[in-house]
Design a protein around this motif. Structure first.
Motif, PDB file in Angstrom:
ATOM      1  N   LEU A  20      -6.994 -41.377  13.072  1.00 34.49           N
ATOM      2  CA  LEU A  20      -5.940 -40.099  13.619  1.00 34.49           C
ATOM      3  C   LEU A  20      -5.584 -40.710  14.892  1.00 34.49           C
ATOM      4  N   SER A  21      -5.045 -40.575  15.625  1.00 37.17           N
ATOM      5  CA  SER A  21      -4.443 -41.048  17.364  1.00 37.17           C
ATOM      6  C   SER A  21      -4.294 -40.288  18.389  1.00 37.17           C
ATOM      7  N   CYS A  22      -4.934 -40.283  19.422  1.00 38.06           N
ATOM      8  CA  CYS A  22      -4.362 -39.604  20.709  1.00 38.06           C
ATOM      9  C   CYS A  22      -4.090 -40.150  21.345  1.00 38.06           C
ATOM     10  N   ALA A  23      -2.584 -39.668  22.391  1.00 40.29           N
ATOM     11  CA  ALA A  23      -2.028 -40.417  23.768  1.00 40.29           C
ATOM     12  C   ALA A  23      -2.305 -39.550  24.424  1.00 40.29           C
ATOM     13  N   ALA A  24      -2.205 -39.774  25.661  1.00 36.27           N
ATOM     14  CA  ALA A  24      -3.104 -39.030  26.952  1.00 36.27           C
ATOM     15  C   ALA A  24      -1.024 -39.574  27.703  1.00 36.27           C
ATOM     16  N   SER A  25      -0.585 -38.315  28.317  1.00 32.26           N
ATOM     17  CA  SER A  25       0.351 -38.503  28.773  1.00 32.26           C
ATOM     18  C   SER A  25       0.365 -38.005  30.573  1.00 32.26           C
ATOM     19  N   GLY A  26       1.285 -37.897  31.322  1.00 28.68           N
ATOM     20  CA  GLY A  26       1.590 -37.288  32.687  1.00 28.68           C
ATOM     21  C   GLY A  26       0.378 -38.129  33.895  1.00 28.68           C
ATOM     22  N   SER A  27       0.406 -37.113  35.117  1.00 29.10           N
ATOM     23  CA  SER A  27      -0.614 -37.744  36.029  1.00 29.10           C
ATOM     24  C   SER A  27      -1.635 -38.423  36.040  1.00 29.10           C
ATOM     25  N   ILE A  28      -1.900 -39.645  35.232  1.00 25.73           N
ATOM     26  CA  ILE A  28      -3.074 -40.208  35.339  1.00 25.73           C
ATOM     27  C   ILE A  28      -3.626 -41.243  36.241  1.00 25.73           C
ATOM     28  N   PHE A  29      -4.421 -40.886  37.428  1.00 22.74           N
ATOM     29  CA  PHE A  29      -5.225 -42.390  37.920  1.00 22.74           C
ATOM     30  C   PHE A  29      -6.052 -42.836  36.693  1.00 22.74           C
ATOM     31  N   SER A  30      -6.808 -42.880  36.198  1.00 20.98           N
ATOM     32  CA  SER A  30      -7.386 -43.199  35.034  1.00 20.98           C
ATOM     33  C   SER A  30      -8.146 -42.446  33.962  1.00 20.98           C
ATOM     34  N   ILE A  31      -8.467 -43.085  32.910  1.00 21.39           N
ATOM     35  CA  ILE A  31      -9.105 -42.233  31.593  1.00 21.39           C
ATOM     36  C   ILE A  31     -10.741 -42.806  31.433  1.00 21.39           C
ATOM     37  N   ASN A  32     -11.536 -42.362  31.645  1.00 21.47           N
ATOM     38  CA  ASN A  32     -13.279 -42.669  31.257  1.00 21.47           C
ATOM     39  C   ASN A  32     -13.346 -42.662  30.069  1.00 21.47           C
ATOM     40  N   THR A  33     -14.606 -41.291  29.597  1.00 18.19           N
ATOM     41  CA  THR A  33     -15.380 -41.651  28.276  1.00 18.19           C
ATOM     42  C   THR A  33     -13.978 -40.692  27.456  1.00 18.19           C
ATOM     43  N   MET A  34     -13.604 -41.127  25.935  1.00 15.73           N
ATOM     44  CA  MET A  34     -12.458 -40.514  25.117  1.00 15.73           C
ATOM     45  C   MET A  34     -13.651 -39.866  24.039  1.00 15.73           C
ATOM     46  N   GLY A  35     -12.786 -39.302  22.951  1.00 19.91           N
ATOM     47  CA  GLY A  35     -13.392 -39.119  22.262  1.00 19.91           C
ATOM     48  C   GLY A  35     -13.735 -38.278  21.364  1.00 19.91           C
ATOM     49  N   TRP A  36     -13.575 -38.008  20.443  1.00 26.60           N
ATOM     50  CA  TRP A  36     -13.311 -37.075  19.293  1.00 26.60           C
ATOM     51  C   TRP A  36     -14.231 -36.219  18.698  1.00 26.60           C
ATOM     52  N   TYR A  37     -13.767 -34.530  18.293  1.00 24.34           N
ATOM     53  CA  TYR A  37     -14.620 -33.437  17.810  1.00 24.34           C
ATOM     54  C   TYR A  37     -14.128 -33.187  17.364  1.00 24.34           C
ATOM     55  N   ARG A  38     -14.901 -32.501  16.121  1.00 20.64           N
ATOM     56  CA  ARG A  38     -14.291 -31.163  14.654  1.00 20.64           C
ATOM     57  C   ARG A  38     -15.135 -29.990  15.194  1.00 20.64           C
ATOM     58  N   GLN A  39     -13.961 -29.424  14.099  1.00 21.11           N
ATOM     59  CA  GLN A  39     -14.612 -28.467  14.060  1.00 21.11           C
ATOM     60  C   GLN A  39     -14.592 -27.033  12.625  1.00 21.11           C
ATOM     61  N   TYR A  40     -15.400 -26.583  12.992  1.00 21.68           N
ATOM     62  CA  TYR A  40     -15.539 -26.382  11.380  1.00 21.68           C
ATOM     63  C   TYR A  40     -15.582 -24.521  11.365  1.00 21.68           C
ATOM     64  N   VAL A  41     -14.691 -24.019  10.839  1.00 23.90           N
ATOM     65  CA  VAL A  41     -14.223 -22.428  10.756  1.00 23.90           C
ATOM     66  C   VAL A  41     -15.452 -21.437  11.158  1.00 23.90           C
ATOM     67  N   GLY A  42     -15.443 -21.238  12.334  1.00 21.28           N
ATOM     68  CA  GLY A  42     -16.910 -20.201  12.847  1.00 21.28           C
ATOM     69  C   GLY A  42     -18.140 -21.030  13.473  1.00 21.28           C
ATOM     70  N   LYS A  43     -17.702 -22.259  13.202  1.00 21.32           N
ATOM     71  CA  LYS A  43     -18.742 -23.064  14.280  1.00 21.32           C
ATOM     72  C   LYS A  43     -18.446 -23.608  15.758  1.00 21.32           C
ATOM     73  N   GLN A  44     -19.033 -24.108  16.666  1.00 20.09           N
ATOM     74  CA  GLN A  44     -18.303 -24.920  17.029  1.00 20.09           C
ATOM     75  C   GLN A  44     -18.680 -26.083  17.306  1.00 20.09           C
ATOM     76  N   ARG A  45     -17.654 -26.651  18.119  1.00 21.45           N
ATOM     77  CA  ARG A  45     -17.342 -28.289  18.101  1.00 21.45           C
ATOM     78  C   ARG A  45     -18.243 -29.148  18.099  1.00 21.45           C
ATOM     79  N   GLU A  46     -18.038 -29.993  17.083  1.00 24.60           N
ATOM     80  CA  GLU A  46     -19.352 -31.261  17.258  1.00 24.60           C
ATOM     81  C   GLU A  46     -18.577 -32.572  18.016  1.00 24.60           C
ATOM     82  N   LEU A  47     -19.552 -33.514  18.189  1.00 28.52           N
ATOM     83  CA  LEU A  47     -19.134 -34.550  19.166  1.00 28.52           C
ATOM     84  C   LEU A  47     -18.404 -34.899  17.210  1.00 28.52           C
TER      85      LEU A  47
END
Length: 120
Positions: A20-47
């Motif tokens: 998986l890839s994820c690109a950030a764009s726009g008016s960005i000064f800096s990016i701190n922590t980046m992460g991936w989460y997943r969500q199962y149907v009917g559940k909360q997102r988990e790291l």
């Protein structure tokens, strides 16, 4: 305006790999922590994985040893290499980034989500 755009989801057999890839764009000064989460149907997102600006990573036990997170700071992009995929990895995966846009505090931004389906 900041956007996170994900790519790389899809259908794979158990034991296979996806990146998986994820690109950030726009008016960005800096990016701190980046992460991936997943969500199962009917559940909360988990790291699934996170990486700080200096490269420190964190994984839950469920993916440790199978998933690897990395980032390219020059491209404002975070990656998730997923190996030895299992049917229980089937979920919607979301990219997250804590981004300094020049305001008093950084904001949390989310991608639109990408589906990962692992068939048995």
């Amino acid at each position: 305006q900041v956007q996170l755009v994900e790519s790389g989801g899809g259908l794979v057999h158990a034991g296979g790999s996806l990146r998986l890839s994820c690109a950030a764009s726009g008016s960005i000064f800096s990016i701190n922590t980046m992460g991936w989460y997943r969500q199962y149907v009917g559940k909360q997102r988990e790291l699934v994985a996170s990486i700080t600006s200096d490269g420190s990573t964190n994984y839950p036990d469920s993916v440790k040893g199978r998933f690897t997170i990395s980032r390219d700071n020059a491209k404002n992009t975070v990656y998730l290499q997923m190996n030895s995929l299992k049917p229980e990895d089937t979920a919607v995966y979301y990219c997250n980034a804590e981004i300094d846009v020049g305001g008093p505090v950084p904001y949390d931004y989310w991608g639109q989500g990408t589906h990962v389906t692992v068939s048995s």
